[in-house]
Every structure is written in C-alpha cells, then in structure tokens.
Design a protein around this motif. Structure first.
Motif, PDB file in Angstrom:
ATOM      1  N   THR A 399       0.839  -1.203   0.000  1.00 51.00           N
ATOM      2  CA  THR A 399       0.000   0.000   0.000  1.00 51.00           C
ATOM      3  C   THR A 399       0.873   1.251   0.000  1.00 51.00           C
ATOM      4  O   THR A 399       0.577   2.234  -0.694  1.00 51.00           O
ATOM      5  N   ALA A 400       1.958   1.225   0.784  1.00 47.16           N
ATOM      6  CA  ALA A 400       2.865   2.378   0.825  1.00 47.16           C
ATOM      7  C   ALA A 400       3.445   2.646  -0.557  1.00 47.16           C
ATOM      8  O   ALA A 400       3.519   3.801  -1.010  1.00 47.16           O
ATOM      9  N   ALA A 401       3.833   1.574  -1.259  1.00 44.70           N
ATOM     10  CA  ALA A 401       4.391   1.745  -2.604  1.00 44.70           C
ATOM     11  C   ALA A 401       3.336   2.272  -3.575  1.00 44.70           C
ATOM     12  O   ALA A 401       3.628   3.127  -4.410  1.00 44.70           O
ATOM     13  N   ARG A 402       2.111   1.763  -3.458  1.00 49.40           N
ATOM     14  CA  ARG A 402       1.042   2.214  -4.354  1.00 49.40           C
ATOM     15  C   ARG A 402       0.735   3.693  -4.145  1.00 49.40           C
ATOM     16  O   ARG A 402       0.457   4.426  -5.088  1.00 49.40           O
ATOM     17  N   LYS A 403       0.805   4.146  -2.901  1.00 48.81           N
ATOM     18  CA  LYS A 403       0.520   5.552  -2.612  1.00 48.81           C
ATOM     19  C   LYS A 403       1.619   6.470  -3.132  1.00 48.81           C
ATOM     20  O   LYS A 403       1.409   7.673  -3.290  1.00 48.81           O
ATOM     21  N   CYS A 404       2.791   5.922  -3.393  1.00 52.91           N
ATOM     22  CA  CYS A 404       3.875   6.749  -3.930  1.00 52.91           C
ATOM     23  C   CYS A 404       3.463   7.371  -5.263  1.00 52.91           C
ATOM     24  O   CYS A 404       3.835   8.513  -5.557  1.00 52.91           O
ATOM     25  N   SER A 432       8.384  -1.800  -7.177  1.00 53.63           N
ATOM     26  CA  SER A 432       8.767  -1.944  -8.592  1.00 53.63           C
ATOM     27  C   SER A 432       7.608  -1.681  -9.550  1.00 53.63           C
ATOM     28  O   SER A 432       7.786  -1.031 -10.582  1.00 53.63           O
ATOM     29  N   GLN A 433       6.421  -2.196  -9.226  1.00 53.22           N
ATOM     30  CA  GLN A 433       5.311  -2.074 -10.180  1.00 53.22           C
ATOM     31  C   GLN A 433       4.704  -0.680 -10.218  1.00 53.22           C
ATOM     32  O   GLN A 433       3.854  -0.404 -11.063  1.00 53.22           O
ATOM     33  N   TYR A 434       5.120   0.193  -9.306  1.00 60.04           N
ATOM     34  CA  TYR A 434       4.539   1.535  -9.255  1.00 60.04           C
ATOM     35  C   TYR A 434       5.506   2.624  -9.707  1.00 60.04           C
ATOM     36  O   TYR A 434       5.180   3.798  -9.676  1.00 60.04           O
TER      37      TYR A 434
END
Length: 840
Positions: A399-404, A432-434
C-alpha cells in the motif's frame, strides 16, 4: 490559540468538530484584566467623525462605561469614554458609519434619558432613514425631520423594562418582561406578541436573546425555550382590521440548558448555553462551562449536530446574563463574550479538516481532502509522505508503494529517495510495479537495480517487469549480460530464455530471438515473424515451425506465398511426407489449381495419411492422373475410390460390379445406377440381384421411378421368399399413384398455361399495327407507303409486324385463301432460312 473542548471523550475520538476556537487577545487581554466586557458588536466597515476605517471592526463595551473599537485581531484602534457606568447595548447601521451606544445611566450619547437598549435603522447613514429606537420603560422611536430636529414617538410602554431590541429592514423586535413584540415601521403596526414561556425566571438574570436570520425570520431564545418566528403577508381577503402581516411560529422546542445567545448558521442554529453548577445533564468535569451547540431545528424539536464545552476565564463566577453571542453576517464567525474573555468561533475549513484527519491517523482521507482543495502542493506532499511513513511503519509495504504514485507525482528526487528507502528495508519488489515509466523517468540505474534484485530471487517477477517496462528505461545490454550470466548456471530455464528472447527483440536482434522461441516452441514465434517480417530467416526452419504448431505454421506459409514459395516449402518438407501432406492439403482446399503440379504426389499422400479426404480430392481435382490414382487405389484395395475412378474413366459396369460384389451394398448400387442413368446398368443390377432376396427388396423399394417394376417382378422366381415384399409392393403402387397424380397435375397446369398464352397471343395480334413513312417493305425494302398518297396502293401487314407491298408477296401457300409471312415461314422451315435472312 484557544481550543474548545468536547463534552465527552468518546465523541472526541469519533466525531469531527464543526467549529474551531481562538481567544481574542492582544488589546482585549489588557482591557479585560482591568475592566469587564458588558456588550460586544461586530461590523465590516466603520465611519466615525468623518473618519473612514476600511476593514472589519469590533466594538467592545465595558462595565466602566468605555467603548473600544478593535480590529479582528483584538488590537485597539479607538477608545471612547462614554459613561462612568456599564454599557448596555451598541447598535450599528449597515454601513458602519453610525453607532448607537446605550449605557446603564440611561444615556444614548446624551440624546435621551432612562434608556437600557438602542437600535439604529439598518440604513441610518441614508438621509431618508435617520431613525433609531431606544428602550427603557418605553420603546421610543426617534426620527429626524427636514429641519434636522429629532421627533420622538412612543411605540410601546406599560409592560416593564425593555431589555433587548433588534431592527431588521422594516421590522423592529423587542423584548420586555411579558414577551417579544414585532413592529412594522412601514405600516406603523404592531403585528404580534410572543409571550415568554417560563415566567418563573427573572428577566434580568435570564435575559431574552433575539436574532434576525433574514428579513422575515426572527429567532427567540429565552430561558430554555427557542422559538423560530416567520413573518408572513396576510391575504387581502382576511385583513379587515388586522395588520397586513402576521407571525407564524414554525418551530418551538425546549433545550437542556439556559440560552445566553443564538445565531443562524445556514439552516441550522448556533446556541450559546449557560450550564448551572447543579445541573445533572453533564459530567462533573464540565459543570458551569458555557456550551456552544449547533442544532438542526425541527417543527417540534431539534437534532444536535455538535456540542462544545468552552473553558473561558472565570467561568465559575459567571451567570447566564454575563454571556453573549454575536455573529458576523456573511461570515461564519461567532463571538462568545464573557466579562473576562472573548472567544472567536469559526467554521472549520478544509485545512482544519485535514489536520483533524491527520491527528486521527486517517491519512487516506486526508490525502483525498488535500487533492480536492488544490491549495498547497507542498502540503499535499507532506500529508502523503506522512501517510507513506505510517504505512511503512505498519509493514504495509505494498500500500505504501502504491501511494507513492499519488503522493510523489513527478518529483524525481522524492521518487529516488523512496526507492533507496525501500531497498534499505528489503522491499524493492513492492515498489517496482509503481515506478514511473511514462513522461517522468528515473535514472536507468534505478530500474537496473530493481531488475537485478528480481533476477537474484524471482525469475517470474523479472520476466513480468521486462514485459511491462519499456526498454528505454534501462540499459538493454547490461540486462542481457546479466541474464546470460544466470543462464550459465541454469541453461534450460525457460523463463530466462523467454525473457532473453524478449530482450533480443527489443534490441532488434530478431534472429537470436527467433532461435530461442523455436527452441522453446514459444507461442509468440509466429507473432515475431509477422511483426518483423522474418520470413527469409525461417526458410530453413519450416520443419521446426510445423513440429511446433502445424495449423499456425501452414496458415502463415500459405498467407505469405509471395515471401516463401510453395516450391521452397515442398523442398523443405520432402523428408517429412506427413507434414508435406498437411501443407499440400490446405493449399488444395484454398485453391484447387495452385498446387496442380503436386496433385499426382498428393494421391499417395492422401492414401497414406488421410484416406477420408482422398475421395473428395479425386472428385475436386481436374489435374489428377486417373490411371495413377486407379493404380494406387487398387493396390490398397480402396473400393469406393476405385468405383469412383472407374465410373469417371467410363467403365461404369465394372464399377457397379465392384459395388455389388465387394461392397454388397444395394442402396449404393442403386444410387450409382441413378447417377449414371444408364438402362444397361439397371439391367446388370437386376440380373445380379434376381437371386438375392435382400437386393430384390432394395430394388423394389427404389427403382419405381427409374425402371418399370413389372420388369423386375416378372423375373422373380416363383416361390422365392422376399423380405418385406408386401410393403415393397404397396410402396410401388403408392409411387405409381403418385406419378399418375403428378402427371395429371402437370397436364392441368400445361393446359391452363397454354390457354393463357393463346389468349395473350390473340389479344396481342388483335391490336393495330402502326404504318407510317418509316415503315418499309420486307421484300423490296422500299417505303411501304407511296410518296403520293392520292394513288391507290395495297399493303399486307402480318401479325408478326412484317409488312409487304401486295405485289411483292409470293404466291399463296397450300391452304387456299391463307397467306403466311414469307420471313417467319422460312424461319420455321429451318434449312434455307439463312438465305432469306441474308436477303433481308
């Protein structure tokens, strides 16, 4: 900054406050240390003694008879020594140019005496509205005449001291010991009297609060009672001696506490409550603190929206009359006035909402709210980073990565910092995916670092990134070398090989990619060939392609014959006849003539690998050598194919013999005889079947329409037992009757059609035929009409529309008196008609 406190800790954890609070400080603090507030008024502009103050100002009256003009921060701008005693009321007109001040000694700037309250006409600054009212034991109206002298008239008296007065548009509302009255200054009529409910309360201790919501709605708060009064126009039919307006109480309800002030907030109310110390309605911690509630009025009650208990200075010593609530129209500003404190309440804005959400760790909602406001990009980033940090601390890395994506936007520095942070905590895969891969791109080293991380631990994840990421994000050769190094340890790994092929494709090294795909038998090999036109590279790989997927390979080869010729494909497949057959078969299905030079070879291929399609091939091909085909079919004892070839070559009797002797299938023999429609074949069939009862049954059932059944029946030996003979004979009779009916029906139709056509011909021949100057004689070809119409002439016109001069006609025919058209008669005779046609 002053902060209001909620009435319960449970609410504080769930409900967001509606208002925020700030203590009015600066000069006010110093004033209230030595004096006490008795009245307060706010306005937007001010003009006193021809001096214009172009900003919102506040007017503060004190117990020592002073009036201070303040800015909105509480700084003193002007000070007036009005009276040695308490200031009771301050009134301002709409423009703020005129101020009415009433003190406890009964003076309104020395205009009159024995006064408690005062109110200016809202448009007092205009010369046409120089009016104000004062209240003491009487309600007096002061009006300035054209001589600039003040005229006084009494509007009301005899019901005790007037404690409050409010003027809005043409309506004046005031309160005394009995209740509240409303007076219409335009019609000079008092239009209502609203009595107070709880007469046991002392009016001086629990004064009435009045507030105009708009030009026709008055809000009354007295004791614990609230009434909302709507001033309405009376119907002309109901007036008689009544005022033109009347008042309807649209809402009335009781509250828990005593009302010290009220103000409108859209369609809601803001109520300032005084809470007595002995009240049991709240917990001990909040006793005697004033409360500011927002409520939603209903016809017979209200709904509480929010409630704040306020900690003001010396609240333990205050009574209900010591508190006041003033509001600034047009702005959601509310002033809570007590003798030693003034607190400003205002509606919470989006920033306050965001701060509260952050305080409650509701980061997602705070981020959404910040996006909607569009006020401060830095604040949005700050909120977002706080949210990301919170998620990382919780361990919710995905979730943290997605919010980036949402938070970091196009800030490359923040992106790279976050990538390195995720690397430090071992969560590069999560981010990586974001990573940005569009217009904004990070340094290639960032993407290569992540690819290498996947290459070490997750081949499938590495392959996914290679497929999803554009090749421009990283150095392709660097990643190719890294994959090659891993393949040295695991040379058969299909995931790595496929990924390497994709990298070669991006690097335009298609031959190497094709080799890997063919080696892996990968489904994308055909797409690669088509996309990059690699047909020249697959000429020697046709067998490999067909071994992988015969259907796709053949379709591709046939669709691109201009790039790989049929001869080339046949040459490559010469050692794989089963594959060659598949190719040639599909070629034949597409076009019966394209591969005609290979039809002789195809006979053997069909016979070996695909006998069901041999007979259709023999039927459809016109280039197939029949002798060769017959030889192969006879060698393999393919009876059906041999029968077809024999019949095609003209040897129908031998073909029928094979059907009867080898297939022993009477139905097929009958069908064959029907197709050939040869009397000799029927004779052979009957002769062969005459001693075979099952064959005779088949013949009796099927030959009725082709051969006279009597011929067969006469040849049946007497005493022979024939299966289902009765049914067969019945069928023959039925078929015969059906034939008779059909003939009769056809005869009727023929007669009817002939009669119809005869009648049509008769009608046609009875019509007149036009003869004019352009008509010619069919014999001499001269004009049929003479040039001199006065001369006698004779013309013969036939129904066929051929015309002759009488003298040009040949001698009549064999039938006396009947003359036929020479031209049409010649046509019917046949030979010799061509001479006549030439003459014509």
């Amino acid at each position: 900054m002053y902060t209001g406190e909620y009435g319960s800790s449970e609410e504080d954890s769930v409900e967001e406050p509606k208002l925020k609070y700030e203590r009015l400080a600066n000069g006010v603090t110093e004033i209230l240390q030595k004096d006490a507030a008795s009245y307060f008024k706010c306005n937007c502009v001010l003009k006193i003694n021809l001096r214009f103050i172009p900003f919102q100002f506040l007017a503060l009256g004190t117990h020592f008879g002073k009036v201070f003009l303040l800015d909105i921060q509480g700084n003193v701008t002007q000070k007036f020594e009005i009276s040695p005693v308490r200031i009771n009321q301050i009134s301002l007109d709409e423009s703020g140019e005129h101020v009415g001040i009433c003190s406890e000694d009964g003076k309104v700037r020395a205009l009159c005496s024995e006064l408690v309250v005062v109110a200016l006409h809202p448009r007092f600054s205009s010369s046409n509205y120089k009016q104000f009212v004062t209240g003491g034991n009487k309600l007096l109206l002061y009006e300035r005449n054209w001589l600039k002298r003040w005229k006084t008239s009494t509007l009301h008296e005899g019901e005790g001291t007037i404690t409050n007065v409010r003027w809005r548009a043409n309506l004046i509302a005031w309160a005394n010991n009995v209740g509240v009255k409303i007076y219409d200054i335009s019609t000079k009529q008092r239009i209502t009297n609203v009595f107070r409910d709880n007469v046991s309360l002392r009016p001086d201790m629990y004064p009435c609060s009045l507030c105009w919501k708009d030009n026709s709605t008055l809000i009354i708060g007295w004791g614990s009672s609230v009434k909302i009064c709507a001033v309405k126009e009376r119907d002309h039919a109901e007036m008689r001696d009544l005022p033109s307006r009347y008042v309807e109480i649209v809402s009335a309800f009781e509250t828990e506490f005593f009302i010290s002030g009220l103000a409108p907030l859209a369609d809601q109310l803001v109520n300032l409550y005084f809470v007595k110390e002995n009240s049991d309605h709240v917990e001990e911690e909040f006793r005697a603190r004033p409360r500011l509630d927002i409520i939603q009025p209903l016809p017979e009650g209200f709904e509480e929206i929010s409630s704040d208990a306020l900690t003001v200075r010396n609240f333990q010593e205050n009574e209900c009359r010591d508190y006041r609530l003033e509001h600034s129209e047009g702005e959601s500003l509310f002033y809570i006035i007590s003798p030693k404190d003034i607190v400003v309440a205002k509606e919470r804005d989006q920033d306050d909402h965001i701060d509260w959400l952050l305080d409650k760790k509701k980061y997602e909602e705070a981020l959404m709210a910040a996006e909607i406001s569009f006020k401060n990009v830095k604040r949005h980033e700050k909120i977002g980073m706080a949210y990301i940090n919170h998620l990382v601390e919780k361990g919710d890395y995905d979730t943290a990565a997605r919010k980036c994506q949402k938070v970091l936007g196009k800030n490359m520095e923040l992106w790279e910092n976050e990538v390195y942070r995720f690397k430090t905590i071992g969560q590069l895969k999560a981010i990586s995916q974001y990573l940005p891969r569009g217009d904004l791109r990070l340094r290639p080293a960032i993407y290569e670092m992540i690819l290498n991380e996947f290459l070490k631990t997750d081949y499938e994840g590495f392959a996914t990134l290679i497929r999803e990421w554009p090749g421009e994000l990283y150095n392709n050769m660097t990643i190719v070398q890294a994959v090659a190094d891993h393949l040295k340890k695991d040379p058969t790994n299909s995931t790595l090989l496929t990924t390497l092929a994709e990298l070669y494709t991006y690097d335009q090294r298609y031959d190497r990619a094709l080799e890997i795909y063919l080696r892996l038998r990968h489904k994308d090999v055909y797409q690669l060939i088509h996309k990059h036109n690699l047909f020249s590279s697959i000429e020697d790989k046709i067998v490999l392609l067909m071994d992988f997927d015969k259907e796709k390979a053949v379709d591709m080869l046939l669709d691109n014959e201009d790039k790989i010729s049929t001869d080339r494909v046949v040459e490559e497949l010469r050692d794989r006849p089963e594959l060659l057959h598949i190719y040639l078969h599909k070629l034949f299905k597409r076009d019966h003539h394209k591969g005609q030079r290979y039809h002789e070879r195809q006979i053997g291929l069909y016979a070996e690998y695909d006998r069901p399609n041999l007979l259709p091939f023999l039927r459809d091909s016109i280039h197939c050598p029949l002798e060769k085909a017959l030889e192969i079919c006879q060698e393999r004892n393919f009876v059906e194919e041999t029968v077809f070839l024999l019949s095609r070559m003209g040897n129908c009797r031998r073909a029928l013999q094979m059907i009867m002797e080898e297939l022993e299938d009477v139905d097929k023999a009958i069908e064959f005889a029907k197709e050939q429609d040869d009397a000799e074949l029927w004779e052979d069939l009957i002769s062969y079947s005459i001693d075979k009862p099952p064959f005779i049954t088949g013949l009796l059932n099927n030959i009725g329409t082709h051969v006279d059944p009597i011929l067969l029946i006469h040849r049946i030996k007497e005493g022979m037992e024939i299966p289902n003979l009765r049914d067969s004979l019945v069928k023959i009779l039925h078929d015969y009757n059906l034939q008779i009916l059909l003939r009769e029906g056809c005869e009727k139709i023929l007669v009817a059609d002939s009669l119809s056509l005869l009648q049509k011909m008769h009608r046609t021949q009875m019509r007149g035929v036009r003869v004019d100057e352009e008509s010619i004689c069919e014999s001499c070809h001269a004009s049929i009409l003479p040039s001199d119409m006065a001369q006698n002439f004779s013309v013969a016109v036939f129904h066929c529309r051929h015309m002759f001069h009488k003298e040009c006609l040949p001698s009549p025919g064999t039938i006396p008196g009947v003359q036929f058209c020479n031209i049409c008669s010649a046509k019917r005779r046949g030979p010799g008609s061509g001479i006549l046609e030439m003459i014509k």
